[in-house]
Motif scaffolding. Structure first.
Motif, short mmCIF file in Angstrom:
data_model
loop_
_atom_site.label_atom_id
_atom_site.label_comp_id
_atom_site.label_asym_id
_atom_site.label_seq_id
_atom_site.Cartn_x
_atom_site.Cartn_y
_atom_site.Cartn_z
N ARG A 162 -40.27 52.02 37.87
CA ARG A 162 -40.85 50.68 37.95
C ARG A 162 -40.48 49.89 36.70
NH1 ARG A 162 -46.94 50.55 39.94
NH2 ARG A 162 -46.24 48.41 40.32
N ALA A 163 -39.72 48.83 36.89
CA ALA A 163 -39.23 48.01 35.77
C ALA A 163 -40.15 46.81 35.57
CB ALA A 163 -37.80 47.58 36.02
N GLU A 164 -41.36 47.04 35.08
CA GLU A 164 -42.31 45.96 34.83
C GLU A 164 -42.20 45.51 33.38
OE1 GLU A 164 -46.16 47.25 35.94
OE2 GLU A 164 -45.71 47.30 38.09
N VAL A 165 -42.05 44.22 33.19
CA VAL A 165 -41.81 43.66 31.86
C VAL A 165 -43.11 43.51 31.10
CG1 VAL A 165 -40.94 41.67 30.59
CG2 VAL A 165 -39.76 42.44 32.66
N ARG A 166 -43.07 43.89 29.80
CA ARG A 166 -44.20 43.67 28.90
C ARG A 166 -43.70 42.91 27.69
NH1 ARG A 166 -46.27 46.79 24.53
NH2 ARG A 166 -44.78 48.46 24.98
N ARG A 167 -44.47 41.93 27.24
CA ARG A 167 -44.13 41.16 26.04
C ARG A 167 -44.78 41.83 24.83
NH1 ARG A 167 -42.79 35.48 26.87
NH2 ARG A 167 -43.82 35.04 24.89
N LEU A 168 -43.99 42.05 23.79
CA LEU A 168 -44.50 42.64 22.55
C LEU A 168 -44.29 41.63 21.43
CD1 LEU A 168 -45.60 45.18 21.07
CD2 LEU A 168 -43.20 45.83 20.69
N PRO A 169 -45.36 40.90 21.03
CA PRO A 169 -45.21 39.92 19.95
C PRO A 169 -44.81 40.59 18.64
CG PRO A 169 -47.25 39.56 21.18
CD PRO A 169 -46.70 40.88 21.63
N LEU A 170 -43.92 39.92 17.90
CA LEU A 170 -43.50 40.40 16.59
C LEU A 170 -44.38 39.77 15.52
CD1 LEU A 170 -39.61 40.23 16.94
CD2 LEU A 170 -41.06 42.26 17.06
N THR A 171 -45.04 40.60 14.73
CA THR A 171 -45.91 40.13 13.67
C THR A 171 -45.46 40.75 12.35
OG1 THR A 171 -47.48 41.94 14.03
CG2 THR A 171 -47.84 39.92 15.28
N GLY A 172 -46.18 40.44 11.28
CA GLY A 172 -45.83 41.03 10.00
C GLY A 172 -44.89 40.16 9.19
N GLU A 173 -43.85 40.77 8.61
CA GLU A 173 -43.04 40.09 7.61
C GLU A 173 -41.87 39.27 8.15
OE1 GLU A 173 -41.91 43.09 4.78
OE2 GLU A 173 -43.96 43.35 4.05
N MET A 174 -41.50 39.46 9.40
CA MET A 174 -40.40 38.65 9.96
C MET A 174 -40.94 37.28 10.35
SD MET A 174 -37.93 39.09 13.31
CE MET A 174 -37.11 40.58 12.76
N ALA A 175 -40.46 36.24 9.66
CA ALA A 175 -40.87 34.87 9.97
C ALA A 175 -39.70 34.16 10.62
CB ALA A 175 -41.30 34.15 8.70
N TYR A 176 -39.90 33.67 11.85
CA TYR A 176 -38.83 32.97 12.55
C TYR A 176 -38.55 31.63 11.88
CZ TYR A 176 -37.82 35.96 16.57
OH TYR A 176 -37.38 36.98 17.35
N THR A 177 -37.25 31.29 11.78
CA THR A 177 -36.81 30.05 11.15
C THR A 177 -35.94 29.29 12.15
OG1 THR A 177 -34.77 31.02 10.26
CG2 THR A 177 -36.77 31.26 8.93
N THR A 178 -35.30 28.21 11.69
CA THR A 178 -34.34 27.52 12.54
C THR A 178 -33.10 28.41 12.68
OG1 THR A 178 -33.43 26.39 10.61
CG2 THR A 178 -35.14 25.25 11.85
N GLY A 179 -32.36 28.19 13.74
CA GLY A 179 -31.18 29.01 14.00
C GLY A 179 -31.53 30.28 14.73
N PHE A 180 -30.60 31.24 14.74
CA PHE A 180 -30.80 32.51 15.43
C PHE A 180 -31.66 33.43 14.58
CE2 PHE A 180 -27.85 33.47 19.14
CZ PHE A 180 -27.86 32.16 19.57
N ASN A 181 -32.62 34.06 15.18
CA ASN A 181 -33.51 34.96 14.49
C ASN A 181 -33.22 36.41 14.89
OD1 ASN A 181 -35.60 33.26 12.83
ND2 ASN A 181 -35.23 32.12 14.71
#
Length: 308
Positions: A162-181
């Protein structure tokens, strides 16, 4: 569910190639055994590559999502799976030991699972309808983890029936910025966590696959600028630095929380390589040619270099 024994089929393909029944030519096949340059179809616009136990490389197309299989021994190949079309690219991809290709769908916000023998679509995965860039994928014993370069989340797909999708939020020290993350992804040497390179900052992060908590990997002040595809072999990490036409070679601690750059590989044939896979004593990299305006006639290649 896969109805045929895919691994048996792939083994048969390998035997056939060995006795002189090669793949159909998809571009300009070479007569040299294990050529160091593979010609891909004109206009292909490659990005991802994956290689399994047999000498066959798989390349996704950014143009329309098709999948091309190349015989590493002969350089010949053919399109095994026609993609969904423009706007549904194939970016990163990985091959599992059941003969399934897990494919990241870029701006479409999707993924796919494709039979590597027949090219048949096994599952169409919808991750998000928001603006996104589903970039790369890594396989663990129980799931496939897809990165999203636009949104701080991993998409988790169990690799069972069963290929059921789950979202795993990224927390902690990685901060998304402009451009590719978040871009390339692989497992840590001990297999307990994940490593993700952030293209926009050149930082490498250790990711807990259960909680999504990220911690910056100590690289002694070094950066993986323009970091793209990652390949782990033992405690050696190969990180493709696309616009720099370079592969950084790192030696990691067992838990993947620290490491050092020990070598840098380059080659005059590199033309913005993006991802990397290995077979034998070689690394194979597709040239994405991001700085070259794409047309249906634009030539594309993948090149092989010896491991250090």
């Amino acid at each position: 569910m896969i109805r045929r024994n895919v691994l048996t089929g792939l083994a048969a393909l390998g035997v056939a190639a060995a006795v002189g029944t090669p793949e159909k030519a998809g571009a300009h096949p070479s007569r040299k055994p294990f050529p160091s340059t593979l010609d891909l179809p004109d206009g292909w616009m490659p990005e991802g590559i994956t290689i399994g136990a047999l000498p066959f490389a798989y390349f996704g197309s950014r143009a329309d999502g098709s999948i091309y299989r190349a015989n590493l021994a002969t350089g010949e190949g053919r399109v095994i799976s026609r993609g969904p079309g423009e706007g549904f690219p194939s970016i990163g991809l990985k091959l599992d030991d059941r003969g399934r290709l897990f494919v990241a769908g870029g701006t479409a916000g999707t993924g796919r699972i494709v039979d590597a023998w027949s090219g048949r679509l096994l599952a169409d995965l919808s991750f998000t309808t928001e603006p996104s860039f589903v970039n790369d994928v890594v396989l663990t014993p129980h799931a496939a983890y897809f990165t999203d370069s636009t949104n701080p989340v991993l998409y988790v797909v169990p690799t069972g029936r069963r290929a059921e999708v789950r979202r795993l939020p990224l927390t902690g020290e990685m901060a998304y910025t402009t451009g590719f993350n978040a871009n390339g992804i692989c497992r840590t040497p001990d297999g307990r966590a994940l490593l993700v390179v952030q293209s926009s900052t050149g930082l490498l992060f250790h990711v807990d696959p259960r909680s999504g908590v990220t911690r910056q990997v100590d690289l002694g002040g070094e950066l993986l600028t323009n970091g793209d595809g990652l390949l782990l072999e033992g405690r050696t990490l190969y990180a493709v630095l696309n616009q720099l036409n370079t592969v950084a070679v790192l030696r990691l601690s067992r838990d993947g929380r620290s490491g050092r750059i020990v070598d840098r590989l380059t080659d005059p044939r590199f033309d913005v390589p993006t991802t990397v896979a290995s077979y034998g004593n070689r690394l194979y990299l597709p040239n994405a040619r991001f700085s070259t305006p794409p047309t249906p006639e634009t030539p594309y290649t993948a090149v092989a270099v010896r491991k250090p």
